[in-house]
Design a protein around this motif. Structure first.
Motif, mmCIF file in Angstrom:
data_model
loop_
_atom_site.group_PDB
_atom_site.id
_atom_site.type_symbol
_atom_site.label_atom_id
_atom_site.label_comp_id
_atom_site.label_asym_id
_atom_site.label_seq_id
_atom_site.Cartn_x
_atom_site.Cartn_y
_atom_site.Cartn_z
ATOM 1 N N GLY A 1 0.853 -0.967 -0.274
ATOM 2 C CA GLY A 1 0.174 0.161 -0.437
ATOM 3 C C GLY A 1 0.630 1.102 0.121
ATOM 4 O O GLY A 1 0.227 3.022 0.093
ATOM 5 N N SER A 2 2.372 1.551 -0.044
ATOM 6 C CA SER A 2 2.991 2.358 -0.655
ATOM 7 C C SER A 2 3.651 2.655 -2.062
ATOM 8 O O SER A 2 3.488 2.104 -2.497
ATOM 9 C CB SER A 2 4.026 2.172 1.100
ATOM 10 N N PHE A 3 3.911 3.552 -2.031
ATOM 11 C CA PHE A 3 4.455 4.466 -3.077
ATOM 12 C C PHE A 3 5.499 4.001 -3.544
ATOM 13 O O PHE A 3 6.561 3.900 -1.739
ATOM 14 C CB PHE A 3 4.242 5.726 -3.373
ATOM 15 N N ASN A 4 5.451 4.115 -4.227
ATOM 16 C CA ASN A 4 7.544 3.004 -5.053
ATOM 17 C C ASN A 4 8.759 4.210 -5.375
ATOM 18 O O ASN A 4 8.741 4.172 -6.738
ATOM 19 C CB ASN A 4 7.836 1.936 -5.335
ATOM 20 N N CYS B 1 -4.287 5.673 -5.091
ATOM 21 C CA CYS B 1 -4.575 6.338 -6.747
ATOM 22 C C CYS B 1 -3.544 5.704 -7.439
ATOM 23 O O CYS B 1 -2.982 4.900 -8.649
ATOM 24 C CB CYS B 1 -5.188 7.465 -6.707
ATOM 25 N N ARG B 2 -2.418 6.690 -6.858
ATOM 26 C CA ARG B 2 -0.548 6.538 -7.438
ATOM 27 C C ARG B 2 -0.157 6.034 -7.072
ATOM 28 O O ARG B 2 0.554 4.777 -8.578
ATOM 29 C CB ARG B 2 -0.358 7.660 -6.647
ATOM 30 N N HIS C 1 -2.065 3.747 -10.252
ATOM 31 C CA HIS C 1 -1.516 4.282 -11.194
ATOM 32 C C HIS C 1 -0.052 3.551 -11.496
ATOM 33 O O HIS C 1 0.410 3.584 -13.116
ATOM 34 C CB HIS C 1 -2.227 5.057 -11.914
ATOM 35 N N LEU C 2 0.889 3.211 -10.023
ATOM 36 C CA LEU C 2 2.265 2.833 -11.122
ATOM 37 C C LEU C 2 2.119 2.012 -11.596
ATOM 38 O O LEU C 2 2.874 1.157 -12.022
ATOM 39 C CB LEU C 2 2.746 3.368 -10.021
ATOM 40 N N GLY C 3 1.554 0.767 -11.105
ATOM 41 C CA GLY C 3 1.222 -0.631 -10.699
ATOM 42 C C GLY C 3 0.910 -0.510 -12.588
ATOM 43 O O GLY C 3 1.781 -1.828 -12.879
ATOM 44 N N ARG C 4 -0.082 -0.314 -12.844
ATOM 45 C CA ARG C 4 -0.877 -0.454 -14.036
ATOM 46 C C ARG C 4 0.510 0.320 -14.918
ATOM 47 O O ARG C 4 0.530 -0.322 -16.291
ATOM 48 C CB ARG C 4 -1.714 0.766 -14.480
ATOM 49 N N HIS D 1 -0.810 6.010 -17.868
ATOM 50 C CA HIS D 1 -0.322 5.883 -16.650
ATOM 51 C C HIS D 1 0.595 6.516 -16.088
ATOM 52 O O HIS D 1 0.458 6.931 -14.969
ATOM 53 C CB HIS D 1 -0.782 3.989 -16.273
ATOM 54 N N CYS D 2 1.559 6.975 -16.036
ATOM 55 C CA CYS D 2 2.896 7.488 -15.230
ATOM 56 C C CYS D 2 2.097 8.832 -15.400
ATOM 57 O O CYS D 2 2.652 9.659 -14.137
ATOM 58 C CB CYS D 2 3.954 7.754 -16.120
ATOM 59 N N PRO D 3 1.513 9.888 -15.920
ATOM 60 C CA PRO D 3 0.889 11.284 -15.060
ATOM 61 C C PRO D 3 -0.095 10.896 -14.653
ATOM 62 O O PRO D 3 -0.484 12.093 -13.396
ATOM 63 C CB PRO D 3 0.019 11.598 -16.394
ATOM 64 N N HIS D 4 -0.726 9.659 -14.049
ATOM 65 C CA HIS D 4 -1.661 9.501 -12.982
ATOM 66 C C HIS D 4 -0.717 9.275 -11.563
ATOM 67 O O HIS D 4 -1.418 9.918 -10.753
ATOM 68 C CB HIS D 4 -2.300 8.788 -12.932
ATOM 69 N N ALA D 5 0.341 9.040 -11.746
ATOM 70 C CA ALA D 5 1.521 8.601 -10.417
ATOM 71 C C ALA D 5 2.187 10.220 -9.983
ATOM 72 O O ALA D 5 2.747 10.141 -9.049
ATOM 73 C CB ALA D 5 1.811 6.657 -11.198
#
Length: 113
Positions: free
Chosen positions: A22-25, A63-64, A67-70, A79-83
């Motif tokens: 659940g954390s942003f990498n 959400c980020r 979308h990073l996963g996507r 998807h990068c702009p979403h993250a």
């Protein structure tokens, strides 16, 4: 049969682990989105993640993370702009709290005689 490079496997595993935790990498975002010039870097990614991990204001990067996963698993261009720090699309409404700057410690000065 599809062939994957070691880097591709690493990136996919990193995205899955980050999503599971659940954390942003930050490293994964850097390699997937920033290094390929698909979005801008976070000024201080690690501090941004810490500042936006729940708490009473319920600020998060859910959400980020998704979308990073996507971006890693399917379409980084989409998807990068979403993250990104100033996210677009479905993550635009996910507002981030700015990280708290650590206080600087002034060096002691010695008065001249």
């Amino acid at each position: 049969m599809a062939r994957f490079t070691v880097l591709q496997v690493f990136l996919v595993l990193g995205a899955l682990i980050g999503a599971a935790e659940g954390s942003f990498n930050c490293d994964l975002y850097q390699t997937t989105c920033v290094a390929s010039s698909l979005s801008l870097a976070y000024e201080n990614c690690a501090a941004t993640v810490v500042a936006n991990t729940g708490g009473p204001d319920k600020h998060n990067m859910t959400c980020r993370v998704e979308h990073l996963g996507r971006a890693v698993n399917s379409d980084a261009t989409l998807h990068c702009p979403h993250a990104a720090p100033n996210a677009t699309g479905p993550c635009a409404s996910e507002l981030l709290v700015a990280p708290i700057a650590s206080p600087t410690t002034a060096s002691p000065t010695t008065a001249s005689p």
